[in-house]
Design a protein around this motif. Sequence first.
Motif, PDB file in Angstrom:
ATOM      1  N   UNK A 267      88.345 121.927  99.557  1.00 43.16           N
ATOM      2  CA  UNK A 267      87.412 120.846  99.877  1.00 43.16           C
ATOM      3  C   UNK A 267      88.165 119.595 100.322  1.00 43.16           C
ATOM      4  N   UNK A 268      89.285 119.323  99.633  1.00 36.20           N
ATOM      5  CA  UNK A 268      90.066 118.134  99.964  1.00 36.20           C
ATOM      6  C   UNK A 268      90.698 118.246 101.348  1.00 36.20           C
ATOM      7  N   UNK A 269      91.041 119.464 101.763  1.00 30.49           N
ATOM      8  CA  UNK A 269      91.653 119.689 103.065  1.00 30.49           C
ATOM      9  C   UNK A 269      90.623 119.721 104.199  1.00 30.49           C
ATOM     10  N   UNK A 270      89.365 119.710 103.854  1.00 31.07           N
ATOM     11  CA  UNK A 270      88.316 119.807 104.868  1.00 31.07           C
ATOM     12  C   UNK A 270      88.063 118.486 105.575  1.00 31.07           C
ATOM     13  N   UNK A 271      87.053 118.506 106.423  1.00 35.03           N
ATOM     14  CA  UNK A 271      86.654 117.321 107.190  1.00 35.03           C
ATOM     15  C   UNK A 271      85.143 117.187 107.128  1.00 35.03           C
ATOM     16  N   UNK A 272      84.629 115.996 107.352  1.00 36.10           N
ATOM     17  CA  UNK A 272      83.172 115.819 107.315  1.00 36.10           C
ATOM     18  C   UNK A 272      82.485 116.679 108.376  1.00 36.10           C
ATOM     19  N   UNK A 273      81.329 117.200 108.026  1.00 40.28           N
ATOM     20  CA  UNK A 273      80.561 117.993 108.980  1.00 40.28           C
ATOM     21  C   UNK A 273      79.997 117.077 110.061  1.00 40.28           C
ATOM     22  N   UNK A 274      80.013 117.564 111.302  1.00 42.32           N
ATOM     23  CA  UNK A 274      79.443 116.821 112.409  1.00 42.32           C
ATOM     24  C   UNK A 274      79.016 117.746 113.530  1.00 42.32           C
ATOM     25  N   UNK A 275      78.421 117.173 114.579  1.00 39.48           N
ATOM     26  CA  UNK A 275      78.005 117.975 115.736  1.00 39.48           C
ATOM     27  C   UNK A 275      79.188 118.760 116.288  1.00 39.48           C
ATOM     28  N   UNK A 276      78.900 119.966 116.803  1.00 42.13           N
ATOM     29  CA  UNK A 276      79.943 120.710 117.503  1.00 42.13           C
ATOM     30  C   UNK A 276      79.312 121.508 118.634  1.00 42.13           C
ATOM     31  N   UNK A 277      80.136 121.783 119.647  1.00 37.87           N
ATOM     32  CA  UNK A 277      79.660 122.461 120.854  1.00 37.87           C
ATOM     33  C   UNK A 277      80.213 123.870 120.913  1.00 37.87           C
ATOM     34  N   UNK A 278      79.420 124.775 121.496  1.00 38.01           N
ATOM     35  CA  UNK A 278      79.846 126.154 121.731  1.00 38.01           C
ATOM     36  C   UNK A 278      79.721 126.401 123.226  1.00 38.01           C
ATOM     37  N   UNK A 279      80.840 126.602 123.877  1.00 42.64           N
ATOM     38  CA  UNK A 279      80.833 126.826 125.315  1.00 42.64           C
ATOM     39  C   UNK A 279      80.228 128.194 125.635  1.00 42.64           C
ATOM     40  N   UNK A 280      79.769 128.407 126.869  1.00 44.13           N
ATOM     41  CA  UNK A 280      79.150 129.703 127.227  1.00 44.13           C
ATOM     42  C   UNK A 280      80.076 130.877 126.960  1.00 44.13           C
ATOM     43  N   UNK A 281      79.497 131.965 126.490  1.00 39.44           N
ATOM     44  CA  UNK A 281      80.198 133.222 126.241  1.00 39.44           C
ATOM     45  C   UNK A 281      81.354 133.032 125.249  1.00 39.44           C
ATOM     46  N   UNK A 282      81.114 132.235 124.203  1.00 39.81           N
ATOM     47  CA  UNK A 282      82.142 132.018 123.185  1.00 39.81           C
ATOM     48  C   UNK A 282      81.468 131.871 121.825  1.00 39.81           C
TER      49      UNK A 282
END
Length: 360
Positions: A267-282
């Motif tokens: 948990x300490x090594x993680x990062x805050x959750x935020x928006x993320x993008x998924x490019x086509x066919x990935x």
Amino acid sequence: MGGREAIRGFAIQTLICLLDSLWATRQWTAVTLEPDSDNDKVDIHWEYADGSTLAQQVKSSKNQIGKGHVVAWCRELKDSHAADKYQLILAGPIAAAVLDDAPFDDVEVPTPTSMDTLALLDQAITKVDRYLTAKSIEPLPLPLRESLIYELVARMLQAAILGKRMPCEEFDGWLLSGITASYPHAVSQRLTTNCAVLWSVLEIAGPVVGSDRAFELILPLTVINGGASTAVVEMFLLRVWSTTREMRYRPERVIPEKPEEEYATRRRLGRPFGDFAITPQSSVEQYVVFVPVQRPGYEANEWPRGDYQVELFVKYGAQEALCSVKRVTITIRMDEFSVLTSGETRPISVSNLDKYLSLL
């Protein structure tokens, strides 16, 4: 041929091309109306994904079309050597012998089509919905379909005047630009229809921060974008409930997988959750930590033992509402409470395998 008949013949030719363009299962890559040729026998030239080509000639008449004329037209079309395959498209009444004896010189002669341009327009208005549905665009209102077809006809007429080759991608672009301008919700729906969220395990952990001993939940989530446009995930949401309580969980952090590490370290090594993008066919994979929502009306303390319903929702940037991903049942037994003091996590499978096995 008089001017009116010539205009009607050209309109029929254009509408036939449009109808063939809207075959959802036909893998055409480009079409040319009135292609430049030496003998002027080809009205429509098709190119397909497998590299093959098809040349079509369109003949229309209010009077009955006899076999002799059809045989001559087929021979001339075949002699053009313009494609791998050939079709003579007829509009109007024909002699029975035409269909009985076709093909001629390996030129196909399909069932004749109507000479009524309004009827052909109605066919196209009906057919465009099937074409768009195959491309994951929701059905359109009738007035929009009508205006869309008239716009396509105008664009195809312009392409025919120039003898312009029209790639399939350009045809789809005309459709999408017309829909986006007047009905953007349909395209927004399309951007997320091709996305899938995979979720098969839920990890239960003790709270790292004070939350009245309510479990924290870790979900390994994989978002796959099988579409042609980039998709944006804005948030996830978990609804957890039983017969006696209602809970909401929101995403707080994205943590490393590292199952050998203590949960507090991950948990300490993680990062805050935020928006993320998924490019086509990935695809994008994230280990997301969910924490209880502190809000009146929702429980945020220690879970009693028993069965719980867990439903995962996702919110895409192109979609106004949350979309349900999966709903499962989990059981909290005494063993699960060990995570409150051990600093470890306990996995619970949320796969549907057991449900399917029970059906065998």
